[in-house]
Write an enzyme that holds these catalytic residues in place. Structure first.
Site, PDB file in Angstrom:
ATOM      1  N   ASP A  11      38.315  42.618  50.259  1.00 51.90           N
ATOM      2  CA  ASP A  11      38.240  42.474  48.801  1.00 51.90           C
ATOM      3  C   ASP A  11      37.722  41.064  48.519  1.00 51.90           C
ATOM      4  O   ASP A  11      38.385  40.077  48.838  1.00 51.90           O
ATOM      5  CB  ASP A  11      39.607  42.688  48.168  1.00 51.90           C
ATOM      6  CG  ASP A  11      39.513  42.951  46.662  1.00 51.90           C
ATOM      7  OD1 ASP A  11      38.409  42.809  46.103  1.00 51.90           O
ATOM      8  OD2 ASP A  11      40.543  43.285  46.053  1.00 51.90           O
ATOM      9  N   ASP A 105      32.610  45.029  45.339  1.00 53.65           N
ATOM     10  CA  ASP A 105      33.222  43.925  46.082  1.00 53.65           C
ATOM     11  C   ASP A 105      34.379  44.353  46.976  1.00 53.65           C
ATOM     12  O   ASP A 105      35.170  43.521  47.406  1.00 53.65           O
ATOM     13  CB  ASP A 105      33.725  42.867  45.098  1.00 53.65           C
ATOM     14  CG  ASP A 105      34.795  43.396  44.161  1.00 53.65           C
ATOM     15  OD1 ASP A 105      34.886  44.625  44.009  1.00 53.65           O
ATOM     16  OD2 ASP A 105      35.527  42.586  43.573  1.00 53.65           O
ATOM     17  N   GLU A 106      34.482  45.637  47.265  1.00 52.82           N
ATOM     18  CA  GLU A 106      35.671  46.118  47.971  1.00 52.82           C
ATOM     19  C   GLU A 106      35.296  47.289  48.865  1.00 52.82           C
ATOM     20  O   GLU A 106      34.533  48.167  48.466  1.00 52.82           O
ATOM     21  CB  GLU A 106      36.725  46.543  46.944  1.00 52.82           C
ATOM     22  CG  GLU A 106      38.045  46.960  47.513  1.00 52.82           C
ATOM     23  CD  GLU A 106      39.015  47.351  46.407  1.00 52.82           C
ATOM     24  OE1 GLU A 106      40.185  47.633  46.751  1.00 52.82           O
ATOM     25  OE2 GLU A 106      38.625  47.408  45.225  1.00 52.82           O
TER      26      GLU A 106
END
Length: 515
Positions: A11, A105-106
């Protein structure tokens, strides 16, 4: 569940805000808030400096400004975020063929499938190397969680924030979970959390002690079984590289309620056209057309119509959405409209209900480029040029910079680059022809011979989603593991991977970036 901590969850830390800080030296170490800057905009991401003041994702922007009046408030630059996300995902795919992105983003990674790790030691080394590679390629930080399952890996990455690595050793899972809030578990939202709290269940340990029969009685068979298993640290879900797309949708939130029924109809048709373009870009078609209307009082209505066969015909989707609108009372005003298509297929079928003439299709094709931009955002001849706060510009004399704020016929620009010292601020007329939009610069300078992914922004693209009406468009997929980000209406939460956020252009939005 596997016996080694070879499931990795990455993350990125405050991703959108961190990108802005990395590209703007004057904002490093200061409170930065990214999202829709209009009256009904919401926060997409807040830097850790802004979170100290209580600013968080999905918070109404007006409330964020009250909590942190001196923060820098910026319009998202999604093209840049996507390009950096691509670099990060490329690093993950170098570790394993099984990478499951949850958002920009993960992502989850199965280290064992790629031979990157087989035990605790090798998993920790792989995680540490990944964090170092991300920093070298993008200049940003990410938090890494390592565990024997997806649920535990995600919990570990949350504990690692910011810029850390946490590995949950096999055999310690239940002891770690026991004191945590039930809200920590996937699928436990506010409603379920309140229901469990009223039953005296507050922690994961309480869930385990309650027993499966009691949880089934309280929550139903499927949810009760699933939560009981998770409370015992059981999670058999595999990392899945491809996640099935369930629907494609677009929506806009308007700064001022729309009362004119004719304009509501025009907006619905425009949204239908945008939805079809996204549908076609994904090579999909769909049978069910969905209309979403949020009225002035925040009541939200959803209407749907299922066709005989899947379609990607813009005229068919427009007509279906218009028929659905006929059944909705918009008296009093509309604050949000959305059009979606579900029941997806990877083929199309001639729709027997198509009533539009070929001339209308040709008109649509000729107007697609214009329709891609919401009516509020279109630049009218002779209108004042718009300069979204935070977006890149270039001046023929002063070089590269970014918009600090605009309003009253003036635009303030700070001239600096990712590798420079904090720059000087200058103010120009909004119609100054020496000033023009520019592409983002690389966050990290590439060294000669460096074969790693470039941090360049997208060539020829300045992703200025800066309208007064906040827009959102997303592809909803199976699974609910990730937080999503959707800077749209004040009731939104982190949504799908393709959100857009609008912003008003008025005034300087950076109280914390003075020299």
């Amino acid at each position: 569940m596997r016996s080694a901590p070879t499931v990795l969850h990455l993350d990125m830390d405050a991703f959108f805000a961190s990108v802005e800080q990395a590209s703007k030296p004057s904002l490093r170490g200061k409170a930065v808030v990214v999202g829709g800057l209009g009256p009904r905009g919401v926060v997409a991401t807040a830097s850790y400096e802004a979170r100290v003041f209580g600013v968080r994702s999905a918070l109404p922007m007006a409330q964020a400004r009250r909590l942190a009046p001196n923060a820098a408030y910026l319009v998202p630059r999604f093209a840049l975020y996507r390009s950096i996300s691509d670099q990060v995902m490329e690093l993950l795919r170098a570790l394993s063929p099984l990478v499951e992105p949850l958002s920009l983003d993960e992502a989850f990674v199965d280290l064992e499938a790629g031979g990157a790790a087989e035990d605790e030691r090798s998993a920790r080394l792989a995680g540490a190397k990944l964090r170092a590679d991300i920093r070298a390629v993008t200049g940003l930080t990410g938090s890494v969680g390592l565990a024997a399952s997806k649920m535990l890996a995600k919990i570990a990455s949350e504990q690692a924030k910011p810029d850390g690595l946490v590995l949950i050793e096999p055999g310690t899972e239940r002891a770690l979970l026991a004191p945590l809030s039930v809200r920590t578990l996937p699928g436990v939202g506010p409603a379920t959390g309140d229901h469990l709290r009223r039953a005296g269940i507050h922690t994961v340990g309480d869930l385990a002690e309650a027993g499966e029969d009691e949880l089934v009685r309280l929550l139903g068979k499927a949810h009760g079984h699933a939560l009981h298993a998770m409370s015992l640290a059981r999670d058999e879900r595999s990392v899945v590289a491809e996640r099935e797309t369930k629907s494609v949708s677009v929506e806009d939130t308007y700064d001022v309620d729309i009362h004119d029924r004719v304009r509501v109809g025009v907006e619905v048709q425009r949204l239908a056209d945008r939805c079809v373009r996204r549908l076609r870009a994904a090579g999909l078609s769909g049978r069910t057309i969905v209309l979403k209307v949020r009225r002035y009082d925040f009541s939200t209505l959803t209407r749907s119509e299922t066709l005989r066969g899947p379609t990607d015909d813009p005229a068919v989707v427009r007509e279906a959405a218009t028929r659905l609108l006929d059944s909705v009372d918009t008296t009093g005003g509309v604050r949000l409209l959305g059009v979606g298509v579900s029941g997806l297929a990877d083929y199309t079928q001639e729709d027997l209900f198509a009533q539009a003439a070929e001339e209308r299709d040709r008109e649509l094709l000729g107007a697609e480029a214009e329709a891609a931009v919401p009516a509020e955002e279109r630049q009218q001849p002779g209108a004042e040029r718009r300069w979204p706060a935070g977006h890149d510009v270039r001046h023929s004399e002063y070089g590269h910079g970014w918009v600090q704020g605009s309003g009253l016929g003036r635009v303030t620009v700070r001239f600096e680059t990712p590798g420079s010292a904090p720059g000087r601020v200058r103010t120009f007329r909004t119609d100054d022809r020496a000033l023009y939009p520019a592409d983002p610069l690389p966050l990290v300078e590439r060294r000669p011979g460096d074969s790693r992914g470039s941090a360049d922004g997208p060539s020829g693209e300045n992703d200025q989603d800066d309208g007064d009406g906040q827009g959102g468009e997303g592809t909803q997929d199976g699974g609910a593991d990730g937080d999503a980000r959707s800077p749209q209406d004040g009731r939104g939460a982190r949504g799908s991977q393709g959100s857009r956020a609008g912003a008003g252009a008025g005034g300087a939005d950076l109280g914390a970036s003075g020299e």
